[in-house]
Structures are given as structure tokens and as C-alpha cells.
Write a protein that holds these residues in place. Structure first.
Motif, PDB file in Angstrom:
ATOM      1  N   ARG A  32       0.832  -1.208   0.000  1.00 39.36           N
ATOM      2  CA  ARG A  32       0.000   0.000   0.000  1.00 39.36           C
ATOM      3  C   ARG A  32       0.863   1.253   0.000  1.00 39.36           C
ATOM      4  N   HIS A  33       1.926   1.254   0.796  1.00 38.39           N
ATOM      5  CA  HIS A  33       2.815   2.416   0.828  1.00 38.39           C
ATOM      6  C   HIS A  33       3.568   2.565  -0.494  1.00 38.39           C
ATOM      7  N   GLY A  36       1.159   4.006  -2.891  1.00 38.99           N
ATOM      8  CA  GLY A  36       0.892   5.383  -2.487  1.00 38.99           C
ATOM      9  C   GLY A  36       2.007   6.337  -2.860  1.00 38.99           C
ATOM     10  N   ARG A  37       3.253   5.872  -2.759  1.00 42.81           N
ATOM     11  CA  ARG A  37       4.384   6.737  -3.127  1.00 42.81           C
ATOM     12  C   ARG A  37       4.318   7.135  -4.596  1.00 42.81           C
ATOM     13  N   LEU A  39       1.580   7.265  -6.450  1.00 42.66           N
ATOM     14  CA  LEU A  39       0.430   8.144  -6.654  1.00 42.66           C
ATOM     15  C   LEU A  39       0.724   9.553  -6.159  1.00 42.66           C
ATOM     16  N   HIS A  40       1.438   9.666  -5.037  1.00 39.23           N
ATOM     17  CA  HIS A  40       1.751  10.985  -4.493  1.00 39.23           C
ATOM     18  C   HIS A  40       2.772  11.727  -5.353  1.00 39.23           C
ATOM     19  N   HIS A  44       0.223   8.666 -11.595  1.00 38.68           N
ATOM     20  CA  HIS A  44      -1.003   7.932 -11.297  1.00 38.68           C
ATOM     21  C   HIS A  44      -1.131   6.657 -12.129  1.00 38.68           C
ATOM     22  N   GLY A  47       1.179   4.071 -10.739  1.00 39.11           N
ATOM     23  CA  GLY A  47       0.695   3.637  -9.433  1.00 39.11           C
ATOM     24  C   GLY A  47      -0.490   2.698  -9.545  1.00 39.11           C
TER      25      GLY A  47
END
Length: 237
Positions: A32-33, A36-37, A39-40, A44, A47
Motif C-alpha cells: 500500500r505504501h 501510495g508513493r 500516486l503521491h 497515477h 501507481g
């Protein structure tokens, strides 16, 4: 429902979850992390592609480990955090590929969390509390549980918080739950109350260890009648 399935990561599940739900994470905490990295970083597409790959592999494992013995009429409720991407991923495979009748909780855990907050607030507005107060070691918790054994309604906040209080010798010595899980426990107990009857509560500060008593409940306690327990100093625990 045949089962309630929480597909969030293990740490999210440990933070709080719908009582009775089982955790079948479609992404681990590390995965998940990692997603998320990306996506942040505004990547996108990469991700989502990575997430799809990881989720697909994990769903295959989940089906092998958990669903192979489930009958055709087995009907789960599935939820994730809020957006529905994780819950709908598993739901699609179970419903469209296998053929189970699947329900997905709209807006996921956030719906449940808002329900808990609302319940505690509304219950606190109508609770007929009586507060047991007194110095440390005078047996307030013992009195609270004696009242329970006599058929009285009690709200044992220290017990729900896994906190041994101010007494050196007394009480519980376990890790405290996360704040959200503490509030879920409070709501579970409050649902059992007959609000036409008294509920006995031990006097507490606004915090119990690292946990905060919900504001509306704390305000209800402050405005409730108080019963002072007196015990000679040499008899206190």
C-alpha cells in the motif's frame, strides 16, 4: 451476511474495524505504501498499474486460501477505506467471475466510522449517568463491577481502554487500543443500555492513558450526579 470482509491493510484493520469482520487484505502495508508513493508523485498511471498487479496476485492467494470451501449461496459484505477500489476489486472477482452474491459497503469504513461517532453522540445526549468519584485506591473500579454483578448498567471506560488507572497494584496492564477502536468499544457497550435506567461510570479525566474520552460523553459525565467513595488512607490500594 455470511461474513464481513475488511480488505484494507493489516495496520488499518488493527487501528479499527467493524466488529466480527475478518481481514483479507488485497494490499499489504508495504504494498500500500509502495503504491501510495507513486500516486503521491503524480505518477497515477504507474501507481494504478502497480496496484492492479499486486491486488490481482493477492486476490488469487485469498481465493485459494479462503474461498475454496465456500458454498454457492455464501454471501459476503466487503469494505475498504472509502473509495471502493480495493473492495470492488475483490467483489468483482467473487461476483462476476465466480458467481457469489456480493455486497460492498458504500464509502467503506468511513461510513462505519461516522456511524460510531454519531451513535456515541446521540447515546451521550440521553444517558442517565451517575459518576463514582473519590481518591486513588479507594475501590471505585471494584464498586463499579460490584454494581454490575447486582444487575446495574455500567460503562467501564478504564477496562475498555486497557488502563490500570492511578493505583499501583490494581487493574489491567495491557497495551491500549488505538483511539478509534476504543470508541468502537464504547459504542458497542452503549448499544446494550436501557437508557431509561441509570448507567454507572467511574470518574475519569478527559484522557485515560493516551486515549481521549469522546467529547459528548465527557460532557455528559461532567453534568451527571457524583457519588464520592471514602476510605481510610491506610486501607487504600
Amino acid at each position: 451476511y455470511s461474513a464481513i470482509i475488511d480488505v484494507r491493510s493489516p495496520s488499518e484493520y488493527q487501528d479499527d474495524h467493524i466488529p466480527g469482520s475478518i481481514n483479507l487484505p488485497v494490499l499489504s502495508d508495504e504494498q500500500r505504501h509502495e503504491v501510495g508513493r507513486k500516486l503521491h508523485r503524480a505518477d497515477h498511471f504507474a501507481g494504478r498499474r502497480l496496484g492492479a498487479s499486486l491486488i490481482s496476485n493477492n486476490i488469487a492467494t485469498i481465493i485459494q486460501n479462503y474461498f475454496m470451501d465456500k458454498p454457492k449461496d455464501w454471501r459476503p459484505l466487503i469494505y475498504c477505506w472509502r473509495g471502493g477500489q480495493r473492495s470492488n476489486s475483490l467483489a468483482y472477482v467473487l461476483a462476476m467471475v465466480i458467481g457469489y452474491r456480493v455486497c460492498v459497503l458504500d464509502r467503506g469504513y468511513l461510513t462505519y466510522r461516522n456511524h460510531i461517532i454519531s451513535q456515541i453522540s446521540s447515546f451521550s445526549d440521553c444517558i442517565k449517568a451517575k459518576v463514582i468519584t473519590g481518591p486513588t485506591g479507594c475501590g471505585k473500579t471494584k464498586l463499579l463491577h460490584f454494581l454490575s454483578s447486582c444487575g446495574e448498567q455500567i460503562l467501564d471506560l478504564e477496562g475498555l481502554a486497557n488502563h490500570k488507572g492511578g493505583s499501583i497494584l490494581g487493574g489491567i496492564d495491557l497495551p491500549q487500543p488505538p483511539q478509534k477502536l476504543f470508541e468502537t468499544r464504547i459504542a458497542q457497550v452503549m448499544r446494550t443500555f436501557d437508557f431509561n435506567r441509570t448507567v454507572w461510570i467511574e470518574d475519569e479525566a478527559a484522557t485515560i492513558g493516551k486515549l481521549h474520552i469522546p467529547r459528548k460523553l465527557w460532557e455528559a459525565m461532567l453534568s451527571s450526579p457524583r457519588y464520592f467513595v471514602r476510605l481510610p488512607f491506610n486501607e487504600r490500594v
